[in-house]
Design a protein around this motif. Sequence first.
Motif, PDB file in Angstrom:
ATOM      1  N   THR A   1       0.825  -1.209   0.000  1.00  0.00           N
ATOM      2  CA  THR A   1       0.000   0.000   0.000  1.00  0.00           C
ATOM      3  C   THR A   1       0.859   1.259   0.000  1.00  0.00           C
ATOM      4  O   THR A   1       0.621   2.189  -0.774  1.00  0.00           O
ATOM      5  CB  THR A   1      -0.948   0.003   1.222  1.00  0.00           C
ATOM      6  OG1 THR A   1      -1.752  -1.183   1.168  1.00  0.00           O
ATOM      7  CG2 THR A   1      -1.852   1.219   1.217  1.00  0.00           C
ATOM      8  N   VAL A   2       1.889   1.282   0.864  1.00  0.00           N
ATOM      9  CA  VAL A   2       2.791   2.444   0.919  1.00  0.00           C
ATOM     10  C   VAL A   2       3.489   2.628  -0.432  1.00  0.00           C
ATOM     11  O   VAL A   2       3.613   3.746  -0.941  1.00  0.00           O
ATOM     12  CB  VAL A   2       3.837   2.291   2.046  1.00  0.00           C
ATOM     13  CG1 VAL A   2       4.779   3.486   2.083  1.00  0.00           C
ATOM     14  CG2 VAL A   2       3.158   2.131   3.406  1.00  0.00           C
ATOM     15  N   ILE A   3       3.927   1.524  -1.026  1.00  0.00           N
ATOM     16  CA  ILE A   3       4.609   1.581  -2.329  1.00  0.00           C
ATOM     17  C   ILE A   3       3.686   2.218  -3.373  1.00  0.00           C
ATOM     18  O   ILE A   3       4.090   3.106  -4.125  1.00  0.00           O
ATOM     19  CB  ILE A   3       5.058   0.167  -2.774  1.00  0.00           C
ATOM     20  CG1 ILE A   3       6.147  -0.359  -1.826  1.00  0.00           C
ATOM     21  CG2 ILE A   3       5.547   0.172  -4.221  1.00  0.00           C
ATOM     22  CD1 ILE A   3       6.446  -1.845  -1.975  1.00  0.00           C
ATOM     23  N   LYS A   4       2.416   1.770  -3.399  1.00  0.00           N
ATOM     24  CA  LYS A   4       1.441   2.324  -4.352  1.00  0.00           C
ATOM     25  C   LYS A   4       1.147   3.787  -4.074  1.00  0.00           C
ATOM     26  O   LYS A   4       1.106   4.594  -4.996  1.00  0.00           O
ATOM     27  CB  LYS A   4       0.139   1.513  -4.296  1.00  0.00           C
ATOM     28  CG  LYS A   4       0.205   0.207  -5.034  1.00  0.00           C
ATOM     29  CD  LYS A   4      -1.194  -0.359  -5.315  1.00  0.00           C
ATOM     30  CE  LYS A   4      -1.125  -1.780  -5.830  1.00  0.00           C
ATOM     31  NZ  LYS A   4      -0.829  -2.770  -4.741  1.00  0.00           N
ATOM     32  N   GLU A   5       0.936   4.124  -2.793  1.00  0.00           N
ATOM     33  CA  GLU A   5       0.633   5.517  -2.429  1.00  0.00           C
ATOM     34  C   GLU A   5       1.713   6.469  -2.927  1.00  0.00           C
ATOM     35  O   GLU A   5       1.440   7.592  -3.321  1.00  0.00           O
ATOM     36  CB  GLU A   5       0.514   5.660  -0.899  1.00  0.00           C
ATOM     37  CG  GLU A   5      -0.826   5.235  -0.355  1.00  0.00           C
ATOM     38  CD  GLU A   5      -0.830   5.162   1.180  1.00  0.00           C
ATOM     39  OE1 GLU A   5       0.196   5.504   1.815  1.00  0.00           O
ATOM     40  OE2 GLU A   5      -1.868   4.748   1.733  1.00  0.00           O
TER      41      GLU A   5
END
Length: 174
Positions: free
Chosen positions: A57-61
């Motif tokens: 999720t952090v990578i995508k954000e």
Amino acid sequence: TGHVQNSIVIGMQSRLQPIKDHPTLVRAFGLIKEKFPGYSISLQIAGDGVTMSAIETVIKELGLQDSVKMHGMLNSSELVSFMQSLDIYVHATFGETLSNSIMQAMACGLPIVSANVWGVSNMIKNGETGLLYESGNARQLAELLEQLINDVEKRKKLGSAARIFAENNYSDEV
């Protein structure tokens, strides 16, 4: 390592669990990507566990899907190749007992940047066998990574000191 000039591979291996601080690593990596637009910099994460989807999720954000690779669980021979493919090893964590991952990185002669927490500070001498940052501080981690990206000699020096330390302290005989 035979890497292309201006190509840097940063990596971490561990179980993906809440005591490990992958989000800080990913955020620091995002800051580094902005600082070095002309470079090919990638982040490689090995391991599996409960925090996998939170990390993704952090990578995508941050829009880093193209430059961060999640490898999942690696067997021991894959792990050796993984470690050997890295230019810089990062250990983002909130605490350790005795870190096998750091031992392996040291044995591979990698320059290491790690959180300054119990279980690490007794293995890494800041500025000698590695660099330590304040746990959870993505900006400080990014600054240390920036130093190492800019200074090949410093990477070599830290890496060889780490290797010697590992041979003296963590070899099979010891």
